[in-house]
Write a protein that holds these residues in place. Structure first.
Motif, PDB file in Angstrom:
ATOM      1  N   ALA A  31      -5.077  44.711 -69.725  1.00 14.32           N
ATOM      2  CA  ALA A  31      -6.181  43.554 -69.706  1.00 14.32           C
ATOM      3  C   ALA A  31      -6.034  42.578 -68.526  1.00 14.32           C
ATOM      4  CB  ALA A  31      -6.466  42.920 -70.902  1.00 14.32           C
ATOM      5  N   PHE A  32      -4.674  42.491 -68.030  1.00 21.19           N
ATOM      6  CA  PHE A  32      -4.551  41.383 -67.108  1.00 21.19           C
ATOM      7  C   PHE A  32      -3.762  42.145 -65.712  1.00 21.19           C
ATOM      8  CE2 PHE A  32      -4.588  39.528 -71.330  1.00 21.19           C
ATOM      9  CZ  PHE A  32      -5.466  38.441 -70.943  1.00 21.19           C
ATOM     10  N   THR A  33      -3.960  41.453 -64.698  1.00 19.04           N
ATOM     11  CA  THR A  33      -3.229  42.006 -63.504  1.00 19.04           C
ATOM     12  C   THR A  33      -1.767  41.243 -63.325  1.00 19.04           C
ATOM     13  OG1 THR A  33      -4.341  40.211 -62.359  1.00 19.04           O
ATOM     14  CG2 THR A  33      -5.377  42.260 -62.138  1.00 19.04           C
ATOM     15  N   HIS A  34      -1.665  40.076 -63.871  1.00 17.96           N
ATOM     16  CA  HIS A  34      -0.373  39.397 -63.806  1.00 17.96           C
ATOM     17  C   HIS A  34      -0.052  38.697 -65.056  1.00 17.96           C
ATOM     18  CE1 HIS A  34      -1.900  39.511 -59.587  1.00 17.96           C
ATOM     19  NE2 HIS A  34      -0.808  39.123 -59.248  1.00 17.96           N
ATOM     20  N   VAL A  35       1.187  38.495 -65.332  1.00 20.05           N
ATOM     21  CA  VAL A  35       1.462  37.670 -66.496  1.00 20.05           C
ATOM     22  C   VAL A  35       2.395  36.650 -65.816  1.00 20.05           C
ATOM     23  CG1 VAL A  35       3.796  38.928 -67.042  1.00 20.05           C
ATOM     24  CG2 VAL A  35       2.741  37.409 -68.904  1.00 20.05           C
ATOM     25  N   ASN A  36       2.100  35.292 -66.312  1.00 26.25           N
ATOM     26  CA  ASN A  36       3.165  34.096 -65.955  1.00 26.25           C
ATOM     27  C   ASN A  36       3.802  33.616 -67.068  1.00 26.25           C
ATOM     28  OD1 ASN A  36       4.056  31.972 -64.814  1.00 26.25           O
ATOM     29  ND2 ASN A  36       2.324  31.264 -63.946  1.00 26.25           N
ATOM     30  N   PHE A  37       4.914  33.782 -67.048  1.00 26.04           N
ATOM     31  CA  PHE A  37       6.015  33.084 -68.284  1.00 26.04           C
ATOM     32  C   PHE A  37       6.148  31.516 -67.928  1.00 26.04           C
ATOM     33  CE2 PHE A  37       6.729  37.551 -69.094  1.00 26.04           C
ATOM     34  CZ  PHE A  37       6.609  37.623 -70.386  1.00 26.04           C
ATOM     35  N   HIS A  38       5.792  30.721 -68.696  1.00 24.02           N
ATOM     36  CA  HIS A  38       5.841  29.330 -68.282  1.00 24.02           C
ATOM     37  C   HIS A  38       7.386  29.023 -69.259  1.00 24.02           C
ATOM     38  CE1 HIS A  38       2.525  27.895 -65.954  1.00 24.02           C
ATOM     39  NE2 HIS A  38       2.113  28.931 -66.644  1.00 24.02           N
ATOM     40  N   ILE A  39       8.503  28.810 -68.524  1.00 30.88           N
ATOM     41  CA  ILE A  39       9.692  28.583 -69.349  1.00 30.88           C
ATOM     42  C   ILE A  39      10.432  29.936 -69.712  1.00 30.88           C
ATOM     43  CG2 ILE A  39      10.972  27.395 -70.955  1.00 30.88           C
ATOM     44  CD1 ILE A  39       8.892  25.242 -71.069  1.00 30.88           C
ATOM     45  N   ALA A  40      11.509  30.273 -69.405  1.00 32.71           N
ATOM     46  CA  ALA A  40      11.973  31.870 -69.474  1.00 32.71           C
ATOM     47  C   ALA A  40      12.292  31.891 -71.059  1.00 32.71           C
ATOM     48  CB  ALA A  40      13.207  31.921 -68.592  1.00 32.71           C
ATOM     49  N   TYR A  41      13.087  30.869 -71.463  1.00 34.76           N
ATOM     50  CA  TYR A  41      13.831  30.887 -73.016  1.00 34.76           C
ATOM     51  C   TYR A  41      12.619  30.439 -74.008  1.00 34.76           C
ATOM     52  CZ  TYR A  41      16.815  30.584 -76.784  1.00 34.76           C
ATOM     53  OH  TYR A  41      17.593  30.904 -77.822  1.00 34.76           O
ATOM     54  N   PRO A  42      12.545  31.354 -74.991  1.00 35.51           N
ATOM     55  CA  PRO A  42      13.398  32.477 -75.189  1.00 35.51           C
ATOM     56  C   PRO A  42      12.549  33.852 -74.853  1.00 35.51           C
ATOM     57  CG  PRO A  42      12.025  31.597 -77.162  1.00 35.51           C
ATOM     58  CD  PRO A  42      11.830  30.582 -76.138  1.00 35.51           C
TER      59      PRO A  42
ATOM     60  N   ILE B  97       7.719  34.132 -63.260  1.00 37.01           N
ATOM     61  CA  ILE B  97       8.219  32.887 -64.203  1.00 37.01           C
ATOM     62  C   ILE B  97       8.011  31.562 -63.453  1.00 37.01           C
ATOM     63  CG2 ILE B  97      10.200  31.901 -65.293  1.00 37.01           C
ATOM     64  CD1 ILE B  97      11.793  34.694 -65.033  1.00 37.01           C
ATOM     65  N   THR B  98       7.458  30.568 -64.150  1.00 36.92           N
ATOM     66  CA  THR B  98       7.134  29.129 -63.767  1.00 36.92           C
ATOM     67  C   THR B  98       8.142  28.429 -64.663  1.00 36.92           C
ATOM     68  OG1 THR B  98       4.880  29.574 -62.989  1.00 36.92           O
ATOM     69  CG2 THR B  98       5.746  27.304 -63.185  1.00 36.92           C
ATOM     70  N   GLU B  99       9.278  27.958 -63.846  1.00 34.10           N
ATOM     71  CA  GLU B  99      10.264  26.959 -64.829  1.00 34.10           C
ATOM     72  C   GLU B  99      10.130  25.751 -64.264  1.00 34.10           C
ATOM     73  OE1 GLU B  99      12.034  26.557 -67.631  1.00 34.10           O
ATOM     74  OE2 GLU B  99      12.523  28.744 -67.090  1.00 34.10           O
TER      75      GLU B  99
END
Length: 378
Positions: free
Chosen positions: A108-119, A137-139
């Protein structure tokens, strides 16, 4: 409420590309610091003109209560009991994996952006098959600098940054903290936090002579040394006035010190201010003071600069990335605050130029373009 931004999937209304981004954000209610939600929200909103976006909020520690509808649950600090980390991380992974399957996220998506790596990235290898092909990742988090507030280094968590996932950090200082924490030399791209310049902007006026401080007053932010400097200057016959906004666990100590020194006429406590009230204070102050032991970015300083308000700050963390001799003063480790304040009194700054230059760096329009260009390049 800030949390409402994260409780449902949010769809950007305007987009001009075929990019479809899934933003995934963890939230840590036990840390009791909801202000971080604003920074993530502004980053995501800056991308609204460029891409179709969904935001999935996954609450860390939500599994600690059987009633998922209640928001009044007593929780301890998530990071004080290291022995409990593993099962909490596993439950978080299982809930996230279930949600990704339900959303058919990998198609369904072209990209995934994880805001903050943990957990989120602890079980990255297991999650990867459920994700779209382009991952970043956006930290935002200073916790790497503080070693997750533990005396034992959580070495296994360094694996979160071994997957060569493109990394965005809000400052060079944060990137270096992650490198120090992980023991690796990780490439990263700096994209600063965004400022709402519709609110935080320069208003032509005559500046006051007082200084403004605003923060959630807890470690590493501490206004006590500035209050002590105000008292020392008073003893020298120099009249310094402070206006202090915000709350936090150190606030009572600050108020007690003001009473002890008899500074009630010189120091005013403003309480919590909304964005427009804070912007008005920044436009009226001679300077904004940020006393802190470490800053990953400091949106408050960027907001003050966008209002044309010079900033006096400790020269730590990311603060030297925001402040130089054209827009403020940095306190070195061998200086006290009264020296910095006295130096400022004899200095001259172009408030309009400070605002112009800062808005050109931190406005949502500028940050959104930087963000989109990076995402397109992956």
């Amino acid at each position: 409420m800030l949390s409402r931004f994260f409780t449902t999937l949010a769809l950007s209304q305007f987009f001009v590309s075929k990019i479809k981004i899934l933003h995934i954000t963890p939230w840590y209610p036990s840390l009791n610091d909801p202000i971080k939600a604003i920074f993530i929200q502004r980053h995501i909103e800056s991308l609204a003109p460029f891409a179709e976006q969904h935001t999935l909020h996954m609450e860390w520690e939500k599994q600690l209560t059987a009633n998922e509808n209640t928001d009044k649950v007593t929780r301890g600090n998530a990071f004080t009991d290291i022995s409990n980390w593993r099962w909490k991380e596993w439950i978080y992974y299982k809930r996230l994996a279930k949600k990704l399957r339900e959303m058919n996220a990998n198609e369904a998506f072209t990209h995934v952006n994880f805001h903050i790596a943990y957990p989120q990235l602890v079980y990255f290898n297991k999650l990867k098959q459920l994700l779209p092909p382009k991952i970043l990742i956006t930290e935002h988090w200073s916790i790497y600098h503080f070693n997750f507030f533990t005396t034992r280094h959580p070495h296994r968590l360094t694996a979160m940054f071994r997957h060569h996932v493109p990394l965005i950090c809000v400052s060079k200082a944060l990137g270096q903290s992650i490198n120090n924490f992980s023991g690796q030399s990780i490439a990263y791209t700096v994209i600063p936090n965004a400022v709402d310049t519709a609110i935080f902007n320069f208003i032509k006026k005559q500046c006051g002579k007082h200084f403004l401080l605003a923060a959630h007053w807890k470690h590493p932010k501490d206004a006590v040394p500035v209050i002590e400097a105000c008292n020392d200057l008073k003893q020298k016959g120099i009249d310094i006035r402070l206006r202090i906004a915000g709350n936090g666990p150190l606030l009572e100590k600050m108020k007690s010190l003001v009473m002890q020194y008899g500074l009630q006429d010189a120091i005013t406590f403003l309480g919590l201010l909304n964005a427009r009230q804070l912007a008005a204070e920044m436009n009226e102050a001679a300077a904004f003071i940020m006393p802190s032991g470490f800053e990953t970015f400091s949106v408050a300083c960027a907001e003050a600069l966008c209002c044309g308000c010079p900033v006096l700050a400790d020269g730590v963390g990311a603060l030297p990335e925001l402040i130089d001799n054209t827009n403020g003063l940095l306190r070195s480790s061998n200086q006290n605050w009264q020296d910095v304040i006295q130096q400022f009194i004899t200095s001259c700054f172009d408030h309009y130029l400070i605002a112009q230059n800062s808005q050109n760096k931190y406005s949502s329009e500028v940050i959104g373009k930087m963000y989109f260009n990076f995402i397109e390049s992956i």
